[in-house]
Scaffold this motif. Structure first.
Motif, PDB file in Angstrom:
ATOM      1  N   VAL A 114      18.309  -6.670  28.399  1.00  0.00           N
ATOM      2  CA  VAL A 114      18.567  -5.852  27.235  1.00  0.00           C
ATOM      3  C   VAL A 114      19.859  -5.729  26.759  1.00  0.00           C
ATOM      4  O   VAL A 114      19.840  -5.640  25.767  1.00  0.00           O
ATOM      5  N   ASP A 124       9.754  -0.462  21.378  1.00  0.00           N
ATOM      6  CA  ASP A 124       8.315  -0.522  21.068  1.00  0.00           C
ATOM      7  C   ASP A 124       7.271  -0.996  22.103  1.00  0.00           C
ATOM      8  O   ASP A 124       7.864  -1.863  22.970  1.00  0.00           O
ATOM      9  N   ARG A 184       6.320 -15.044  24.347  1.00  0.00           N
ATOM     10  CA  ARG A 184       7.701 -15.472  24.305  1.00  0.00           C
ATOM     11  C   ARG A 184       8.390 -14.629  25.552  1.00  0.00           C
ATOM     12  O   ARG A 184       9.122 -15.232  26.379  1.00  0.00           O
ATOM     13  N   ILE A 185       7.960 -13.314  25.605  1.00  0.00           N
ATOM     14  CA  ILE A 185       8.697 -12.324  26.754  1.00  0.00           C
ATOM     15  C   ILE A 185       8.091 -12.949  27.827  1.00  0.00           C
ATOM     16  O   ILE A 185       8.879 -12.975  28.900  1.00  0.00           O
ATOM     17  N   ALA A 200       9.728 -14.153  31.422  1.00  0.00           N
ATOM     18  CA  ALA A 200       9.116 -13.324  32.886  1.00  0.00           C
ATOM     19  C   ALA A 200       8.714 -14.409  33.794  1.00  0.00           C
ATOM     20  O   ALA A 200       9.032 -14.112  35.015  1.00  0.00           O
ATOM     21  N   ALA A 206      11.383  -2.434  28.911  1.00  0.00           N
ATOM     22  CA  ALA A 206      10.288  -2.959  29.848  1.00  0.00           C
ATOM     23  C   ALA A 206       9.577  -4.237  29.143  1.00  0.00           C
ATOM     24  O   ALA A 206       8.709  -5.018  29.966  1.00  0.00           O
ATOM     25  N   GLY A 207       9.667  -4.321  28.026  1.00  0.00           N
ATOM     26  CA  GLY A 207       8.825  -5.550  27.406  1.00  0.00           C
ATOM     27  C   GLY A 207       7.316  -5.461  27.491  1.00  0.00           C
ATOM     28  O   GLY A 207       6.783  -4.768  27.060  1.00  0.00           O
ATOM     29  N   VAL A 238      16.879   3.498  23.916  1.00  0.00           N
ATOM     30  CA  VAL A 238      17.997   3.710  25.111  1.00  0.00           C
ATOM     31  C   VAL A 238      19.217   3.876  24.606  1.00  0.00           C
ATOM     32  O   VAL A 238      20.111   4.247  25.687  1.00  0.00           O
ATOM     33  N   THR A 239      19.594   3.797  23.508  1.00  0.00           N
ATOM     34  CA  THR A 239      20.928   4.049  23.065  1.00  0.00           C
ATOM     35  C   THR A 239      21.131   5.475  22.650  1.00  0.00           C
ATOM     36  O   THR A 239      22.289   5.982  22.376  1.00  0.00           O
ATOM     37  N   TYR A 258      18.085  -5.417  17.498  1.00  0.00           N
ATOM     38  CA  TYR A 258      17.036  -6.076  18.306  1.00  0.00           C
ATOM     39  C   TYR A 258      15.687  -5.639  17.989  1.00  0.00           C
ATOM     40  O   TYR A 258      15.438  -4.648  17.780  1.00  0.00           O
ATOM     41  N   HIS A 298      21.915  -7.733  24.440  1.00  0.00           N
ATOM     42  CA  HIS A 298      21.522  -7.420  22.720  1.00  0.00           C
ATOM     43  C   HIS A 298      21.945  -5.984  22.332  1.00  0.00           C
ATOM     44  O   HIS A 298      21.675  -5.810  20.986  1.00  0.00           O
ATOM     45  N   LEU A 299      22.577  -5.248  23.136  1.00  0.00           N
ATOM     46  CA  LEU A 299      22.967  -4.004  22.709  1.00  0.00           C
ATOM     47  C   LEU A 299      24.633  -3.795  22.557  1.00  0.00           C
ATOM     48  O   LEU A 299      25.383  -3.969  23.474  1.00  0.00           O
TER      49      LEU A 299
HETATM   50  C1  LIG Z   1      14.323  -9.921  25.955  1.00  0.00           C
HETATM   51  S1  LIG Z   1      13.116  -8.595  25.936  1.00  0.00           S
HETATM   52  C2  LIG Z   1      13.231  -8.281  27.880  1.00  0.00           C
HETATM   53  C3  LIG Z   1      11.905  -7.495  28.384  1.00  0.00           C
HETATM   54  C4  LIG Z   1      11.953  -7.348  29.794  1.00  0.00           C
HETATM   55  N1  LIG Z   1      12.989  -6.426  30.234  1.00  0.00           N
HETATM   56  C5  LIG Z   1      11.804  -8.614  30.763  1.00  0.00           C
HETATM   57  O1  LIG Z   1      13.032  -8.997  31.430  1.00  0.00           O
HETATM   58  O2  LIG Z   1      11.018  -9.407  30.615  1.00  0.00           O
HETATM   59  C6  LIG Z   1      13.983  -7.229  25.625  1.00  0.00           C
HETATM   60  C7  LIG Z   1      13.212  -5.807  25.447  1.00  0.00           C
HETATM   61  O3  LIG Z   1      14.163  -4.663  25.392  1.00  0.00           O
HETATM   62  C8  LIG Z   1      13.445  -3.924  24.221  1.00  0.00           C
HETATM   63  N2  LIG Z   1      14.829  -3.187  23.488  1.00  0.00           N
HETATM   64  C9  LIG Z   1      15.727  -3.768  22.748  1.00  0.00           C
HETATM   65  N3  LIG Z   1      16.458  -2.815  22.180  1.00  0.00           N
HETATM   66  C10 LIG Z   1      15.972  -1.546  22.754  1.00  0.00           C
HETATM   67  C11 LIG Z   1      16.574  -0.428  22.770  1.00  0.00           C
HETATM   68  N4  LIG Z   1      17.701  -0.048  21.972  1.00  0.00           N
HETATM   69  N5  LIG Z   1      15.786   0.696  23.372  1.00  0.00           N
HETATM   70  C12 LIG Z   1      14.764   0.316  24.113  1.00  0.00           C
HETATM   71  N6  LIG Z   1      14.179  -0.900  24.212  1.00  0.00           N
HETATM   72  C13 LIG Z   1      14.879  -1.840  23.599  1.00  0.00           C
HETATM   73  C14 LIG Z   1      12.948  -4.876  23.292  1.00  0.00           C
HETATM   74  O4  LIG Z   1      11.914  -4.170  22.572  1.00  0.00           O
HETATM   75  C15 LIG Z   1      12.437  -5.936  24.282  1.00  0.00           C
HETATM   76  O5  LIG Z   1      11.071  -5.359  24.834  1.00  0.00           O
END
Ligand SMILES: C[S@@+](CC[C@H](N)C(=O)[O-])C[C@H]1O[C@@H](n2cnc3c(N)ncnc32)[C@H](O)[C@@H]1O
Length: 273
Positions: free
Chosen positions: A117, A81, A25-26, A30, A57-58, A98-99, A10, A120-121
């Protein structure tokens, strides 16, 4: 990488934060889901005195509303990021994956929250167990992710269902996104030692011109290469789906949000490193 495994992460292969419009987009997502999330977090008791961890946290909308509306004591907002996050009183920002095994080592929180989140992991089961470790005794882990009630429907595809099917398959093949796990979150929370657990699903209306409609259109634009690589849709079909979303022809059920939560028993042991 062996055959069948996703080739990227991701934020790298898709949803690159540096690409113009990714924060917007995020935010569209939200706008569609924050009220539902806040109602659940407040019903679970989030309020004065609570320390919170917002995982992935996006743009920080939930972190901010926990502070401003629920009046929690503190939020640690973590993301791989952090360009969309700003420190402010009560809000600490941490750039972390976070992994990673040492993620937020040694710290515990009354609320640990992760929305959109874990789906996607590929390491989601391991991450759920690690997040459960970060919950203090008497605290709660809350996970929200997408559930799509329409991709498996029988009958002729609409532009919307064709795009959604291609999106889920394309994201799965590109970064390992997998929403088929999401309905098992209550069981996974229970397996992580949390009790009791519960879950609910909310599906916001998909109205032309709504933030949710913009969210899916933007998400398809960013996933376009992954979608067309599946062979399920071509560029013209993605364009047609975007137009369909914004038209009066649109008759679709959005993907919903499943929220599952589980409580760490009071008297649970010390935090592992
Ligand atoms: C779809 S967005 C959701 C953002 C927020 N939680 C929301 O619901 O509005 C996914 C977020 O997870 C973060 N993310 C993805 N993989 C991650 C990882 N391995 N560690 C930390 N953050 C991660 C992305 O950078 C992104 O900001």
């Amino acid at each position: 990488m062996s055959a069948g495994e996703p080739g990227g992460r991701y934020g790298e292969a898709v949803f690159r934060p540096e690409q113009a419009g990714e924060g917007a987009r995020i935010d569209f997502g939200a706008l569609a889901y924050d009220d539902i999330t806040m109602a659940r977090l407040r019903a679970l008791g989030a309020g004065p005195g609570w320390s919170c961890l917002d995982v992935g946290a996006g743009t920080g909308t939930v972190s901010g509303r926990l502070l401003d509306e629920a009046g929690v004591a503190s939020v640690l907002a973590v993301d791989r990021d952090v360009r969309f996050l700003r420190e402010r009183p009560g809000l600490e920002v941490l750039r972390a994956d976070v992994t990673a095994p040492d993620f937020a080592a040694g710290r515990r929180f009354r609320l640990v929250h992760a929305r959109f989140v874990l789906m996607h992991l590929p390491e989601r089961e391991h991450v759920i167990a690690a997040l459960a470790e970060r919950v203090e005794p008497g605290g709660v882990l809350v996970l929200s992710d997408a559930v799509d009630l329409t991709s498996g429907l029988e009958g002729p595809a609409t532009p919307y269902t064709a795009a959604m099917r291609a999106m889920w398959q394309g994201l799965r093949e590109t970064i390992g996104t997998d929403v088929s796990w999401v309905p098992s979150y209550p069981r996974l929370l229970r397996r992580a030692g949390l009790v009791p657990v519960a879950a609910e699903v909310h599906v916001p209306p998909l109205e032309p011109g709504s933030p949710l409609s913009r969210f899916w259109a933007d998400t398809w634009e960013r996933s376009r290469a992954a979608m067309t690589a599946t062979g399920l849709v071509d560029d013209a079909a993605v364009d047609a789906a975007v137009r369909y979303l914004d038209s009066e022809e649109c008759a679709a059920l959005s993907a919903g949000m499943l929220t599952a939560w589980g409580w760490k028993p009071a008297g649970a042991g010390p935090v592992s490193p």
